[in-house]
Every structure is written in structure tokens, then in C-alpha cells.
Design an enzyme around this catalytic site. Structure first.
Site, PDB file in Angstrom:
ATOM      1  N   ASN A 106      96.407  82.139  -5.110  1.00 34.56           N
ATOM      2  CA  ASN A 106      95.825  81.850  -6.418  1.00 34.56           C
ATOM      3  C   ASN A 106      95.673  80.351  -6.647  1.00 34.56           C
ATOM      4  OD1 ASN A 106      94.993  82.619  -9.127  1.00 34.56           O
ATOM      5  ND2 ASN A 106      96.979  81.881  -9.849  1.00 34.56           N
ATOM      6  N   GLY A 120      95.411  73.901   1.709  1.00 35.52           N
ATOM      7  CA  GLY A 120      94.959  75.169   2.291  1.00 35.52           C
ATOM      8  C   GLY A 120      96.043  76.230   2.253  1.00 35.52           C
ATOM      9  N   HIS A 121      95.638  77.513   2.413  1.00 30.99           N
ATOM     10  CA  HIS A 121      96.624  78.581   2.278  1.00 30.99           C
ATOM     11  C   HIS A 121      97.542  78.735   3.492  1.00 30.99           C
ATOM     12  CE1 HIS A 121      93.376  80.562   4.393  1.00 30.99           C
ATOM     13  NE2 HIS A 121      92.654  80.748   3.311  1.00 30.99           N
ATOM     14  N   ASP A 127      90.598  86.721  -5.108  1.00 29.63           N
ATOM     15  CA  ASP A 127      89.207  87.062  -5.438  1.00 29.63           C
ATOM     16  C   ASP A 127      88.636  88.163  -4.532  1.00 29.63           C
ATOM     17  OD1 ASP A 127      88.796  85.740  -3.052  1.00 29.63           O
ATOM     18  OD2 ASP A 127      87.539  84.151  -3.877  1.00 29.63           O
ATOM     19  N   LYS A 186      82.738  85.150  -4.107  1.00 28.15           N
ATOM     20  CA  LYS A 186      82.638  83.713  -3.890  1.00 28.15           C
ATOM     21  C   LYS A 186      81.479  83.111  -4.683  1.00 28.15           C
ATOM     22  CE  LYS A 186      85.894  83.921  -0.754  1.00 28.15           C
ATOM     23  NZ  LYS A 186      87.257  83.428  -1.073  1.00 28.15           N
TER      24      LYS A 186
END
Length: 618
Positions: free
Chosen positions: A225, A332-333, A363, A505
Site C-alpha cells: 500500500n 520499491g516493494h 490495486d 493502473k
């Protein structure tokens, strides 16, 4: 040219002049004159004084002086120092008691190099290699010094401990970046995927109802998130954009987990990994879910300093992120693993007896808890895989997405940035690489703890170049969560139906999830049974008129009927009336200066509409 001192002698003169001038400058800092040096002069003037000091000192040196360094090394170091002086001028860095330390670090590097020569080291690398190694070492030392300076600006001990922990992670990332290992893979070494590397989702069995309670209580759900909604014209976290029936991404996610907990009488926690961009707003929003049957935890991913592309030093001047937000970024994740552990949540869930974490983008509206995959991992007599990546069949719209490959006898994620240029078209081939990564991941919690404890997490670095509003070019060092797959044992892919990959997106994606293609059931989107094909239509809406959510919504009186739509392209100033039906392939193009109003109740099937069409009230 032989027999004349030439350029090396001149370079030597400049080099020693620089060291002398810098030594004088260092002496000034330790004297009472340091205040005079910094007071009343701009950074540009201080830089000019330093250069003048070099010029004055040059005349003191004798051309016949010997030195152990190649001309290439000296030239490189002179260039390196000049770059720092330029950086000093452009960024207006205070040049006082704690200035940039490049000059002393350079002297230290050459000292160490000379000592090595005196110890009898015979193999000396070429000038360019030698300079690269020296400057890398200098960059690491310099970065450590800069981070110490930033750490000193923290307001309290608790913040200082947190920032220091994040800076340790950043230093490790920066060190790996400096190693400059080629992230591209050797194309010829890609191996054929083993027979059981990717399992088909249809072969997985549904768990028995009596097993579900114990099984689900071993699961943790994490939603990534950290993203903002700015690309779609929205303020705040992307997760708060309304996507269906006025419900946001976050609303739908909470509904899904609450339904799961109520139906099976379990306690599956929801964890949100926020960034410094989304945390404050998210904390306010999650309060409204307090009365629901779902425990919500949050933690922040790291906050790292952006670095100047030229000097490779942080552009931040203090740790006040809110007042200098352009100087910081979420990395970044791929930062999930370390931040998850640092938050204390990994330890907490392991102590509770949890075994797996299901990670996905918030998302992606198709990323719900899949009971068949959970059964494979949590209820099996065999040794369960430590890492599972959900993949789906690649289409022409997905050719740039990451794919699974077997490389060096391990299953791993291959991104397009790692592909040699001459093989990019091979990578995009739907026949050669049939799957792509959905970023729905299932990872064993104990394995995360082990890999981090062993310091064996190996994730490719993504170098993200950006240009700030003030024209400064910066670098962000980032990582991707799926790239950690090769660090775990027994990883597999599962080929899932397309319905598990519904990312939003762009507004083109929003049109799909808002349409009659889907119905909403307990927070999950379910494909309309009237749709003859399991695939979703390909929708392309022009950026100039449809990119922002507000503009997009204003152009549709209501969502069109797209049950039988295959392909829709819309470009230009186009609006849709109420009750429009789109079938087959529909292309609508309004030329510049023209406008097309699709009338209410219109049925367009395999049509191309262009030109100018306006419908006015009488």
C-alpha cells in the site's frame, strides 16, 4: 613525444597542488579562522578560493618529483575532486566545520595505495580499473559520513534508532550498487523449465471444510500500500480511490478478509505495508474499520535518500522528510522482507504459529485468498515450497511483464531490464515465455526469517533515474518483491486463471472493473456469467482526455455495456451517453479540434467512428 615530461608531469603538479590546498583547507577548519572561512561567503566563492589555493600551491612543486601513480589514476582523481567542487557549488552545501570530505578521503586512498605498493604487491591493475576501485571505496566512505551527518539531525532518540536501522539497509543496497555487477543474464544459460516448476491451478484440490479453520489461522495477508494515486489525477494513497459502488480498494480488501473470518470462524490478519507517502492518510482511514471482524496492522517500508546522479551522494540536508520530501523515496516493494522483520510483525506472527504470508498489490482486485493454494501450502504431507509465485498466461498486452525461468538450477523471476538487448524480442514472445508474474506471492514466514538472518537475500537492484522539478538528476535504488524467489528453497509457480490478475493502473482498467463485466460479492469481483470468454477486453483510452479519474468519469453518463466487447480504442474529445452498448472491436477517434458524442442508447458493433459528431439539446 618520447623524452619530454608532457602531460603526466603537469598532472602530477595539479594533483599535488590539490592535496596541498585541501590540506590547508582542513587546517583552517581546526583553527579560529574556520569561522571567517565560512562566514559571509557563498559556496561558489569558497569553491573559487579552494581552486585558487590549488593554483597558488602549484608553483611550489618541483616537476622532477616522483610519484607511484599512473597518469590515468591522477587524472581520474583530479576529475573526481573537481566534480565534488561543482556539486558543492550547485547544491549550495555549507562549507564549514563539516564540509564534504572528498579531499581527505582522496589523500587517504592514495596513502593506502602507496602502502600496498611498499608491502610488495606486484599485480597492479590498469589505471581505469584502479581508479574505479579507489572511487568506489571513497564513495562508500563518503556515503557513511553523509549519513552520519543526516542522522545527527534527528529530533529524538527513538527516531534516531529507527533512521539508523534504515540507513544500515541503505548502505548495504548502495554497496551492492557500487559492485556494479551486470544484472543482465547470460541468455545461453537459461534452462528449460522443469516439468513441475509451474503447476496448473486447475489441478489443485479444494480443501475439506473441516480443515479450513486450522489452515486459515496459519495465514497472514499483506497488501502493498505504498503507492499514490497521482498518475490517475488523485491525491493521497491510491488505495482510497473509489473503484466500484463508491467502495475503494481498501474497502474491498477489508470486506474480503472480514467475510473470510466470519464464514470460517478464523482470525486472518490484514497487514498494510505503507510508505511515508501513504502512512498518515491510511492511519486515519483504517479507524473506520475498528468495529469489523478483522485485525488490521500497518508498518512502513524504508525511507531512503535520493542520491545525486553525478556525485552519488544524498541530496537531503536533514532528516525532516515532510519539509524536503523530494529528497527521499520508498525503495520499491522488494524492501518488504527487511521492513517486515524490522517492524516486529514477522516475529509476532511466528510466535502465534502463523506459517505463510500472502502478498499482493492492493490495486489488484483479483488477488483474494485462494483456498486451493492455501491447502497446497498449509495442509500437505509433503515438504511445502518456501516461495510460490502466481503466474498467468501471457497475452500481447503483457509482453513486458516479468516471467519465470530456470537459471543456475533455480527458479527465478526474469524482468525485461535484465534481458540483453539482442534478446528483447525473444523475451516478448508469447510462445517462448508463456507466463508472466502477477505479483501474487505466498512465502513461508520461517524461511523469510532464516534468509534474513543468514544475510542471503539476493535481489537485483533496479536503478531508477529521475529528474526533479529543479532540474537535478537523481538516482533511486529499488528492488522488487518477486525477485527474492531465488533466495528461497523449493520455489514453484502456479498458473492461475486471469481473474486473479485485475490490476487497476489506468482509467482503462477502471472502466473494466466498473462495468457490467463483473458483479461484486463480499468484496470480490466475479465475472458476469453472460460473458462468453474468460479473457477481459483490451481497452485503450487516450491519455489527453481520459488519464485522470475526474475527466474519465465526466465522459461517461454511466458505464457502457461491454459484455460482448473484444477491443475498444478511444482517442480525442469523446463522450458517451447513457446506456451505450459496445460489441466486438470498436475504434472511436476524434481529430484535434473535433468532438464526438456517442448518443444515449447507441449500439456499436465492429465500428470505426471518426470525424466530428455532436448532439445538442433542442
Amino acid at each position: 613525444m618520447a623524452g619530454t615530461p608532457g602531460k603526466p608531469v603537469l598532472t602530477l603538479v595539479i594533483f599535488f597542488a590539490l592535496l596541498v590546498a585541501f590540506a590547508v583547507a582542513d587546517g583552517l577548519q581546526d583553527s579560529k579562522q574556520a569561522g571567517e572561512w565560512t562566514t559571509g561567503h557563498t559556496s561558489a566563492e569558497r569553491a573559487r578560493r579552494t581552486v585558487r589555493g590549488c593554483d597558488d600551491a602549484r608553483g611550489e612543486l618541483r616537476p622532477e618529483m616522483q610519484h607511484p601513480y599512473s597518469a590515468a589514476v591522477v587524472d581520474g582523481i583530479v576529475k573526481h575532486i573537481n566534480m565534488r567542487l561543482t556539486d558543492l557549488k550547485s547544491q549550495k552545501v555549507p562549507y564549514g566545520p563539516e564540509p564534504y570530505r572528498t579531499r581527505t578521503q582522496t589523500a587517504w586512498m592514495l596513502n593506502m595505495h602507496a602502502k600496498n605498493k611498499m608491502r610488495g604487491h606486484q599485480r597492479v591493475p590498469s589505471g581505469s580499473r584502479e581508479f574505479k576501485e579507489l572511487t568506489k571505496r571513497d564513495a562508500q566512505t563518503q556515503l557513511a559520513h553523509e549519513l552520519e551527518g543526516l542522522l545527527a539531525t534527528t529530533v529524538d532518540d527513538e527516531t534516531k534508532r529507527s533512521v539508523e536501522q534504515e540507513f544500515q539497509g541503505f548502505k548495504r543496497l548502495f554497496e551492492r550498487f557500487l559492485l556494479d555487477k551486470d544484472s543482465t543474464i547470460s541468455w545461453d544459460r537459461i534452462q528449460k523449465l522443469p516439468e513441475n516448476a509451474v503447476r496448473d491451478h486447475s489441478t489443485l484440490k479444494e480443501p475439506a471444510s473441516e480443515q479450513l479453520h486450522a489452515m486459515l489461522n496459519k495465514l497472514v495477508v499483506v497488501k502493498l500500500n505504498g503507492g499514490l494515486g497521482t498518475s490517475m489525477g488523485c491525491h493521497g494513497p491510491k488505495s482510497v480511490i473509489p473503484v466500484r459502488s463508491e467502495l475503494t480498494f481498501l474497502d474491498l480488501t477489508v470486506q474480503q478478509i472480514e467475510y473470510l473470518n466470519k464464514k470460517y470462524q478464523v482470525d486472518v490478519p490484514l497487514v498494510l505495508m505503507n510508505s511515508f507517502n501513504t502512512d498518515a492518510d491510511t492511519q486515519k482511514i483504517v479507524r473506520k474499520y475498528r468495529g469489523l471482524q478483522v485485525k488490521i496492522y500497518t508498518f512502513n517500508q524504508s525511507c531512503y535518500p535520493r542520491i545525486n546522479k553525478e556525485s552519488l551522494m544524498p541530496i537531503a540536508r536533514n532528516c525532516d522528510v515532510e519539509n524536503d520530501i523530494d529528497a527521499w523515496y520508498p525503495p520499491g516493494h522488494g524492501d518488504f522482507y527487511e521492513s517486515f522483520k524490522n517492524s516486529g510483525l514477522l516475529k509476532k506472527f511466528l510466535e502465534e504459529g502463523r506459517e505463510y504470508v500472502f502478498i499482493s498489490n492492493i490495486d489488484n482486485l483479483g488477488a483474494t485468498v485462494d483456498l486451493s493454494i492455501a491447502d497446497l501450502l498449509l495442509h500437505t504431507d509433503e515438504k511445502s515450497p518456501e516461495f510460490v509465485m502466481e503466474v498467468t498466461d501471457k497475452t500481447r498486452a503483457d509482453v513486458k511483464g516479468g516471467t519465470l525461468i530456470q537459471y543456475e538450477n533455480k527458479l527465478r523471476l526474469l524482468e525485461i531490464a535484465q534481458v540483453p538487448k539482442e534478446h528483447v524480442e525473444d523475451f516478448k514472445s508469447v510462445k517462448t515465455f508463456k507466463f508472466f508474474n502477477t505479483n501474487n506471492l505466498w512465502v513461508k514466514l520461517s524461511a523469510i526469517d532464516r534468509v534474513l538472518s543468514e544475510n542471503s537475500m539476493n535481489i537485483e537492484i533496479i536503478v531508477n533515474n529521475k529528474s526533479l522539478d529543479n532540474g537535478l538528476n537523481v538516482i533511486q535504488l529499488e528492488t522488487a518483491v518477486g525477485a527474492a524467489m531465488k533466495s528461497f528453497e523449493g520455489g514453484i509457480g502456479i498458473n492461475v486463471p486471469r481473474r486473479r490478475f485485475l490490476p487497476v493502473k489506468k482509467t482503462s482498467d477502471l472502466l473494466l472493473v466498473m462495468s457490467n463485466l463483473y458483479s461484486l460479492q463480499n468484496g470480490s469481483l466475479v465475472m458476469n456469467p453472460e460473458r462468453m470468454f474468460l479473457t477481459t477486453p483490451l481497452v485503450k483510452l487516450g491519455d489527453n482526455h481520459f488519464a485522470k479519474v475526474k475527466e474519465f468519469l465526466a465522459r461517461f453518463a454511466n458505464s457502457p455495456n461491454i459484455i460482448e466487447l473484444d477491443h475498444l480504442t478511444v482517442s480525442g474529445d469523446v463522450t458517451f451517453g447513457r446506456g451505450v452498448v459496445l460489441k466486438g472491436t470498436v475504434i472511436i477517434i476524434a481529430n484535434h479540434g473535433d468532438r464526438i458524442d456517442i448518443p444515449a442508447g447507441a449500439v456499436l458493433e465492429n465500428k470505426i467512428v471518426s470525424g466530428n459528431l455532436r448532439i445538442l439539446d433542442h
